[in-house]
Design a protein around this motif. Sequence first.
Motif, PDB file in Angstrom:
ATOM      1  N   SER A  14       0.826  -1.212   0.000  1.00 55.73           N
ATOM      2  CA  SER A  14       0.000   0.000   0.000  1.00 55.73           C
ATOM      3  C   SER A  14       0.861   1.262   0.000  1.00 55.73           C
ATOM      4  O   SER A  14       0.455   2.289  -0.542  1.00 55.73           O
ATOM      5  N   VAL A  15       2.054   1.173   0.566  1.00 53.09           N
ATOM      6  CA  VAL A  15       2.968   2.317   0.549  1.00 53.09           C
ATOM      7  C   VAL A  15       3.632   2.443  -0.817  1.00 53.09           C
ATOM      8  O   VAL A  15       3.607   3.515  -1.432  1.00 53.09           O
ATOM      9  N   ILE A  16       4.216   1.351  -1.305  1.00 49.21           N
ATOM     10  CA  ILE A  16       5.009   1.456  -2.538  1.00 49.21           C
ATOM     11  C   ILE A  16       4.158   1.679  -3.786  1.00 49.21           C
ATOM     12  O   ILE A  16       4.669   2.159  -4.789  1.00 49.21           O
ATOM     13  N   ASP A  17       2.879   1.364  -3.703  1.00 46.75           N
ATOM     14  CA  ASP A  17       1.994   1.620  -4.835  1.00 46.75           C
ATOM     15  C   ASP A  17       1.476   3.055  -4.872  1.00 46.75           C
ATOM     16  O   ASP A  17       0.842   3.461  -5.844  1.00 46.75           O
ATOM     17  N   SER A  18       1.761   3.825  -3.842  1.00 49.44           N
ATOM     18  CA  SER A  18       1.243   5.194  -3.767  1.00 49.44           C
ATOM     19  C   SER A  18       2.090   6.160  -4.599  1.00 49.44           C
ATOM     20  O   SER A  18       3.298   5.969  -4.772  1.00 49.44           O
ATOM     21  N   GLU A  19       1.450   7.179  -5.117  1.00 47.07           N
ATOM     22  CA  GLU A  19       2.155   8.223  -5.872  1.00 47.07           C
ATOM     23  C   GLU A  19       3.152   8.947  -4.975  1.00 47.07           C
ATOM     24  O   GLU A  19       4.235   9.326  -5.425  1.00 47.07           O
ATOM     25  N   GLU A  20       2.789   9.142  -3.707  1.00 46.84           N
ATOM     26  CA  GLU A  20       3.693   9.807  -2.767  1.00 46.84           C
ATOM     27  C   GLU A  20       5.032   9.080  -2.714  1.00 46.84           C
ATOM     28  O   GLU A  20       6.087   9.705  -2.760  1.00 46.84           O
ATOM     29  N   VAL A  34       5.494   6.396   5.081  1.00 43.88           N
ATOM     30  CA  VAL A  34       5.116   5.174   5.802  1.00 43.88           C
ATOM     31  C   VAL A  34       4.272   5.557   7.015  1.00 43.88           C
ATOM     32  O   VAL A  34       3.204   4.978   7.246  1.00 43.88           O
ATOM     33  N   ARG A  35       4.723   6.528   7.773  1.00 40.02           N
ATOM     34  CA  ARG A  35       3.991   6.957   8.973  1.00 40.02           C
ATOM     35  C   ARG A  35       2.596   7.466   8.601  1.00 40.02           C
ATOM     36  O   ARG A  35       1.604   7.085   9.197  1.00 40.02           O
ATOM     37  N   ARG A  36       2.536   8.326   7.603  1.00 39.35           N
ATOM     38  CA  ARG A  36       1.257   8.933   7.212  1.00 39.35           C
ATOM     39  C   ARG A  36       0.271   7.886   6.688  1.00 39.35           C
ATOM     40  O   ARG A  36      -0.898   7.891   7.026  1.00 39.35           O
ATOM     41  N   LYS A  37       0.750   6.960   5.872  1.00 38.48           N
ATOM     42  CA  LYS A  37      -0.142   5.985   5.247  1.00 38.48           C
ATOM     43  C   LYS A  37      -0.513   4.821   6.170  1.00 38.48           C
ATOM     44  O   LYS A  37      -1.589   4.248   6.014  1.00 38.48           O
ATOM     45  N   LEU A  38       0.364   4.465   7.117  1.00 35.19           N
ATOM     46  CA  LEU A  38       0.139   3.233   7.873  1.00 35.19           C
ATOM     47  C   LEU A  38      -0.151   3.420   9.356  1.00 35.19           C
ATOM     48  O   LEU A  38      -0.549   2.456  10.013  1.00 35.19           O
ATOM     49  N   ARG A  39       0.053   4.589   9.900  1.00 37.87           N
ATOM     50  CA  ARG A  39      -0.058   4.769  11.353  1.00 37.87           C
ATOM     51  C   ARG A  39      -1.386   4.253  11.906  1.00 37.87           C
ATOM     52  O   ARG A  39      -1.407   3.479  12.846  1.00 37.87           O
ATOM     53  N   LYS A  40      -2.502   4.662  11.322  1.00 34.16           N
ATOM     54  CA  LYS A  40      -3.803   4.230  11.844  1.00 34.16           C
ATOM     55  C   LYS A  40      -3.965   2.714  11.745  1.00 34.16           C
ATOM     56  O   LYS A  40      -4.414   2.071  12.688  1.00 34.16           O
ATOM     57  N   ARG A  41      -3.574   2.141  10.623  1.00 38.67           N
ATOM     58  CA  ARG A  41      -3.712   0.689  10.455  1.00 38.67           C
ATOM     59  C   ARG A  41      -2.858  -0.069  11.463  1.00 38.67           C
ATOM     60  O   ARG A  41      -3.287  -1.087  12.013  1.00 38.67           O
ATOM     61  N   ILE A  42      -1.653   0.421  11.710  1.00 41.49           N
ATOM     62  CA  ILE A  42      -0.772  -0.271  12.651  1.00 41.49           C
ATOM     63  C   ILE A  42      -1.249  -0.070  14.088  1.00 41.49           C
ATOM     64  O   ILE A  42      -1.168  -1.000  14.901  1.00 41.49           O
ATOM     65  N   ILE A  43      -1.784   1.098  14.385  1.00 41.46           N
ATOM     66  CA  ILE A  43      -2.385   1.300  15.715  1.00 41.46           C
ATOM     67  C   ILE A  43      -3.502   0.283  15.913  1.00 41.46           C
ATOM     68  O   ILE A  43      -3.590  -0.363  16.956  1.00 41.46           O
ATOM     69  N   ASP A  44      -4.346   0.129  14.908  1.00 43.44           N
ATOM     70  CA  ASP A  44      -5.443  -0.841  14.996  1.00 43.44           C
ATOM     71  C   ASP A  44      -4.923  -2.271  15.168  1.00 43.44           C
ATOM     72  O   ASP A  44      -5.496  -3.062  15.909  1.00 43.44           O
ATOM     73  N   MET A  45      -3.812  -2.596  14.510  1.00 45.97           N
ATOM     74  CA  MET A  45      -3.228  -3.937  14.621  1.00 45.97           C
ATOM     75  C   MET A  45      -2.737  -4.220  16.042  1.00 45.97           C
ATOM     76  O   MET A  45      -2.793  -5.352  16.505  1.00 45.97           O
ATOM     77  N   HIS A  46      -2.263  -3.179  16.706  1.00 51.39           N
ATOM     78  CA  HIS A  46      -1.619  -3.356  18.010  1.00 51.39           C
ATOM     79  C   HIS A  46      -2.480  -2.891  19.186  1.00 51.39           C
ATOM     80  O   HIS A  46      -1.999  -2.866  20.313  1.00 51.39           O
ATOM     81  N   ILE A  47      -3.722  -2.572  18.942  1.00 56.64           N
ATOM     82  CA  ILE A  47      -4.580  -2.004  19.980  1.00 56.64           C
ATOM     83  C   ILE A  47      -4.708  -2.909  21.204  1.00 56.64           C
ATOM     84  O   ILE A  47      -4.793  -2.438  22.332  1.00 56.64           O
ATOM     85  N   ASP A  48      -4.667  -4.199  21.006  1.00 59.84           N
ATOM     86  CA  ASP A  48      -4.821  -5.136  22.126  1.00 59.84           C
ATOM     87  C   ASP A  48      -3.495  -5.662  22.672  1.00 59.84           C
ATOM     88  O   ASP A  48      -3.491  -6.533  23.545  1.00 59.84           O
ATOM     89  N   ASP A  49      -2.386  -5.145  22.186  1.00 61.89           N
ATOM     90  CA  ASP A  49      -1.081  -5.660  22.593  1.00 61.89           C
ATOM     91  C   ASP A  49      -0.660  -5.237  23.995  1.00 61.89           C
ATOM     92  O   ASP A  49       0.194  -5.875  24.599  1.00 61.89           O
ATOM     93  N   SER A  50      -1.232  -4.150  24.490  1.00 62.39           N
ATOM     94  CA  SER A  50      -0.888  -3.692  25.838  1.00 62.39           C
ATOM     95  C   SER A  50      -1.957  -2.736  26.335  1.00 62.39           C
ATOM     96  O   SER A  50      -2.528  -1.973  25.555  1.00 62.39           O
ATOM     97  N   LEU A  51      -2.211  -2.779  27.630  1.00 68.24           N
ATOM     98  CA  LEU A  51      -3.136  -1.817  28.233  1.00 68.24           C
ATOM     99  C   LEU A  51      -2.450  -0.477  28.458  1.00 68.24           C
ATOM    100  O   LEU A  51      -3.106   0.554  28.553  1.00 68.24           O
ATOM    101  N   ASP A  52      -1.122  -0.500  28.531  1.00 65.30           N
ATOM    102  CA  ASP A  52      -0.346   0.707  28.756  1.00 65.30           C
ATOM    103  C   ASP A  52      -0.175   1.466  27.433  1.00 65.30           C
ATOM    104  O   ASP A  52       0.377   0.933  26.469  1.00 65.30           O
TER     105      ASP A  52
END
Length: 105
Positions: A14-20, A34-52
Motif C-alpha cells: 500500500s505504501v510502494i503503490d502510492s504516488e507519494e 510510511v507513517r502517514r499511510k500506515l499509522r492508523k492501520r498499525i495502531i489498529d493492529m496493536h490495539i490489544d497488545d498492551s493496556l499501557d
Amino acid sequence: MNVDDVDDSELIRSVIDSEEFKNAESINEVSRIVRRKLRKRIIDMHIDDSLDVATRERIVHRHLEWITLKILKDLDGIVMLPSHFEEIEEFESAWRKSQADLLKH
C-alpha cells in the motif's frame, strides 16, 4: 508464509503503490510516507497488545520503523541499522510470536 508476513506485505504494498512513494526523493520522505499511510492501520493492529498506552505507542513506532527499514532495504538496497535495531527486532519477533500463539487457540 504466515498470516503476519502477508499483513506486512500488504502494508508495504500500500505504501510502494502510492504516488507519494513514487515521488519520494529521500529516506526522510519515505519514513514520513510510511507513517502517514500506515499509522492508523498499525495502531489498529496493536490495539490489544498492551493496556499501557506508552508501551502500545512504542510498539506502533517500532513496527513503523520496521516497515520503513524493510522498504528501504528491499526496494532501494539501503541497509540502515539504527542504534536501537536490536530492540526493533525484539519487538517485532515478540509480537509475531504472540500473534502466532493467538492463532493456535
